[in-house]
Design a protein around this motif. Sequence first.
Motif, PDB file in Angstrom:
ATOM      1  N   PRO A 231       0.811  -1.228   0.000  1.00 45.65           N
ATOM      2  CA  PRO A 231       0.000   0.000   0.000  1.00 45.65           C
ATOM      3  C   PRO A 231       0.845   1.280   0.000  1.00 45.65           C
ATOM      4  O   PRO A 231       0.556   2.238   0.719  1.00 45.65           O
ATOM      5  N   ALA A 232       1.911   1.282  -0.775  1.00 45.84           N
ATOM      6  CA  ALA A 232       2.797   2.438  -0.889  1.00 45.84           C
ATOM      7  C   ALA A 232       3.440   2.358  -2.272  1.00 45.84           C
ATOM      8  O   ALA A 232       3.502   1.273  -2.867  1.00 45.84           O
ATOM      9  N   PRO A 233       3.925   3.483  -2.793  1.00 44.44           N
ATOM     10  CA  PRO A 233       4.619   3.404  -4.081  1.00 44.44           C
ATOM     11  C   PRO A 233       5.773   2.413  -3.993  1.00 44.44           C
ATOM     12  O   PRO A 233       6.600   2.485  -3.084  1.00 44.44           O
ATOM     13  N   ALA A 234       5.800   1.468  -4.924  1.00 41.79           N
ATOM     14  CA  ALA A 234       6.833   0.427  -4.873  1.00 41.79           C
ATOM     15  C   ALA A 234       7.111  -0.123  -6.268  1.00 41.79           C
ATOM     16  O   ALA A 234       6.187  -0.366  -7.039  1.00 41.79           O
ATOM     17  N   GLY A 235       8.390  -0.321  -6.539  1.00 42.90           N
ATOM     18  CA  GLY A 235       8.810  -0.988  -7.770  1.00 42.90           C
ATOM     19  C   GLY A 235       9.400  -2.347  -7.470  1.00 42.90           C
ATOM     20  O   GLY A 235       9.200  -3.305  -8.220  1.00 42.90           O
ATOM     21  N   ILE A 236      10.126  -2.409  -6.339  1.00 46.78           N
ATOM     22  CA  ILE A 236      10.702  -3.682  -5.892  1.00 46.78           C
ATOM     23  C   ILE A 236      10.680  -3.745  -4.368  1.00 46.78           C
ATOM     24  O   ILE A 236      10.619  -2.731  -3.679  1.00 46.78           O
ATOM     25  N   LEU A 237      10.758  -4.970  -3.871  1.00 46.12           N
ATOM     26  CA  LEU A 237      11.025  -5.227  -2.460  1.00 46.12           C
ATOM     27  C   LEU A 237      12.452  -5.741  -2.405  1.00 46.12           C
ATOM     28  O   LEU A 237      12.796  -6.699  -3.100  1.00 46.12           O
TER      29      LEU A 237
ATOM     30  N   ILE B  12      12.483  -8.510  -5.221  1.00 45.69           N
ATOM     31  CA  ILE B  12      11.190  -9.068  -5.622  1.00 45.69           C
ATOM     32  C   ILE B  12      10.429  -7.962  -6.353  1.00 45.69           C
ATOM     33  O   ILE B  12      10.180  -6.904  -5.766  1.00 45.69           O
ATOM     34  N   PRO B  13      10.066  -8.165  -7.622  1.00 44.26           N
ATOM     35  CA  PRO B  13       9.333  -7.113  -8.335  1.00 44.26           C
ATOM     36  C   PRO B  13       7.925  -6.923  -7.775  1.00 44.26           C
ATOM     37  O   PRO B  13       7.280  -7.878  -7.327  1.00 44.26           O
ATOM     38  N   VAL B  14       7.469  -5.677  -7.807  1.00 43.16           N
ATOM     39  CA  VAL B  14       6.103  -5.346  -7.420  1.00 43.16           C
ATOM     40  C   VAL B  14       5.386  -4.947  -8.705  1.00 43.16           C
ATOM     41  O   VAL B  14       5.767  -3.973  -9.350  1.00 43.16           O
ATOM     42  N   LYS B  15       4.368  -5.720  -9.074  1.00 39.24           N
ATOM     43  CA  LYS B  15       3.625  -5.473 -10.311  1.00 39.24           C
ATOM     44  C   LYS B  15       2.172  -5.186  -9.959  1.00 39.24           C
ATOM     45  O   LYS B  15       1.524  -6.007  -9.306  1.00 39.24           O
ATOM     46  N   ASN B  16       1.683  -4.017 -10.398  1.00 37.64           N
ATOM     47  CA  ASN B  16       0.305  -3.609 -10.101  1.00 37.64           C
ATOM     48  C   ASN B  16       0.016  -3.687  -8.599  1.00 37.64           C
ATOM     49  O   ASN B  16      -1.015  -4.205  -8.185  1.00 37.64           O
ATOM     50  N   GLU B  17       0.954  -3.224  -7.800  1.00 35.07           N
ATOM     51  CA  GLU B  17       0.875  -3.154  -6.330  1.00 35.07           C
ATOM     52  C   GLU B  17       1.050  -4.493  -5.625  1.00 35.07           C
ATOM     53  O   GLU B  17       0.995  -4.553  -4.409  1.00 35.07           O
ATOM     54  N   TRP B  18       1.248  -5.576  -6.338  1.00 36.13           N
ATOM     55  CA  TRP B  18       1.357  -6.907  -5.728  1.00 36.13           C
ATOM     56  C   TRP B  18       2.755  -7.483  -5.902  1.00 36.13           C
ATOM     57  O   TRP B  18       3.366  -7.361  -6.965  1.00 36.13           O
ATOM     58  N   ALA B  19       3.240  -8.118  -4.847  1.00 34.72           N
ATOM     59  CA  ALA B  19       4.510  -8.857  -4.879  1.00 34.72           C
ATOM     60  C   ALA B  19       4.190 -10.328  -4.619  1.00 34.72           C
ATOM     61  O   ALA B  19       3.311 -10.644  -3.817  1.00 34.72           O
ATOM     62  N   GLU B  20       4.908 -11.205  -5.301  1.00 39.96           N
ATOM     63  CA  GLU B  20       4.705 -12.640  -5.137  1.00 39.96           C
ATOM     64  C   GLU B  20       6.041 -13.303  -4.820  1.00 39.96           C
ATOM     65  O   GLU B  20       7.055 -12.963  -5.413  1.00 39.96           O
ATOM     66  N   LEU B  21       6.012 -14.248  -3.886  1.00 35.64           N
ATOM     67  CA  LEU B  21       7.223 -14.986  -3.546  1.00 35.64           C
ATOM     68  C   LEU B  21       6.860 -16.337  -2.949  1.00 35.64           C
ATOM     69  O   LEU B  21       5.784 -16.519  -2.401  1.00 35.64           O
ATOM     70  N   LYS B  22       7.778 -17.274  -3.089  1.00 38.44           N
ATOM     71  CA  LYS B  22       7.618 -18.585  -2.466  1.00 38.44           C
ATOM     72  C   LYS B  22       8.190 -18.507  -1.062  1.00 38.44           C
ATOM     73  O   LYS B  22       9.256 -17.933  -0.858  1.00 38.44           O
ATOM     74  N   MET B  23       7.471 -19.104  -0.116  1.00 41.61           N
ATOM     75  CA  MET B  23       7.936 -19.099   1.273  1.00 41.61           C
ATOM     76  C   MET B  23       7.889 -20.506   1.828  1.00 41.61           C
ATOM     77  O   MET B  23       6.922 -21.241   1.603  1.00 41.61           O
ATOM     78  N   GLU B  24       8.931 -20.857   2.552  1.00 38.90           N
ATOM     79  CA  GLU B  24       8.985 -22.164   3.209  1.00 38.90           C
ATOM     80  C   GLU B  24       8.109 -22.150   4.460  1.00 38.90           C
ATOM     81  O   GLU B  24       7.669 -21.104   4.909  1.00 38.90           O
ATOM     82  N   SER B  25       7.884 -23.328   5.019  1.00 35.38           N
ATOM     83  CA  SER B  25       7.087 -23.404   6.244  1.00 35.38           C
ATOM     84  C   SER B  25       7.740 -22.572   7.346  1.00 35.38           C
ATOM     85  O   SER B  25       8.960 -22.554   7.473  1.00 35.38           O
ATOM     86  N   TRP B  26       6.918 -21.867   8.090  1.00 31.53           N
ATOM     87  CA  TRP B  26       7.340 -21.037   9.223  1.00 31.53           C
ATOM     88  C   TRP B  26       8.446 -20.049   8.842  1.00 31.53           C
ATOM     89  O   TRP B  26       9.317 -19.752   9.637  1.00 31.53           O
ATOM     90  N   GLU B  27       8.408 -19.514   7.645  1.00 28.91           N
ATOM     91  CA  GLU B  27       9.442 -18.574   7.206  1.00 28.91           C
ATOM     92  C   GLU B  27       9.031 -17.133   7.507  1.00 28.91           C
ATOM     93  O   GLU B  27       7.869 -16.758   7.361  1.00 28.91           O
ATOM     94  N   PHE B  28      10.009 -16.324   7.903  1.00 29.22           N
ATOM     95  CA  PHE B  28       9.829 -14.900   8.188  1.00 29.22           C
ATOM     96  C   PHE B  28      10.867 -14.130   7.393  1.00 29.22           C
ATOM     97  O   PHE B  28      12.056 -14.448   7.439  1.00 29.22           O
TER      98      PHE B  28
END
Length: 175
Positions: free
Chosen positions: A137-143, A152-168
């Motif tokens: 919810p802020a101007p973003a191009g990457i994380l 991690i690219p931010v496309k149309n306000e959304w970022a996608e990533l794979k996360m392992e179990s119990w990952e932070f």
Amino acid sequence: MAREYMDGFISHSHFWNKGAFTVPLVRYIYPEMRAFESWGYGKKSDDGDDMEKYRHIWNSVTGHFIYSHNSNLKAMETISLHTRRVYNSFPEITQNPMSAYEMQTENCMAEMFEGMPCVVTIGNITNYPVNARVRIPAPAGILFDRMAGVRIPVKNEWAELKMESWEFRAFEVRV
């Protein structure tokens, strides 16, 4: 009564409210205080999830300082040391106020911490890998992950990533 003037305290909210809070009220309302929260006592939920790990990831994503008050230290050692490394790399998580913007997520939980730069925390609170999606919810191009150097690219306000179990994980929001 004097909580506005305290430097830190133990909130212990997972037990005192019997899990009723789904948001970190104390951490959000009093951002300048250091709220210490524990992962609690080991139990399995009805669906078999490890509640200690669940609470630890929840505490990490919400920027609580974390302490242990039970004997299950060895089982939580790896996840606890990882959180400490993330907090050291991203001091904004514990020092900056939480954003008032609600994070929209899929298959994860997330919070944003205000400042220059904004920092986003993302956690997988399940015992299986997920494809996580987070609306920023802020101007973003990457994380940017300072620890791993990953972008991690931010496309149309959304970022996608794979996360392992119990990952932070944590990310600096860059335009």
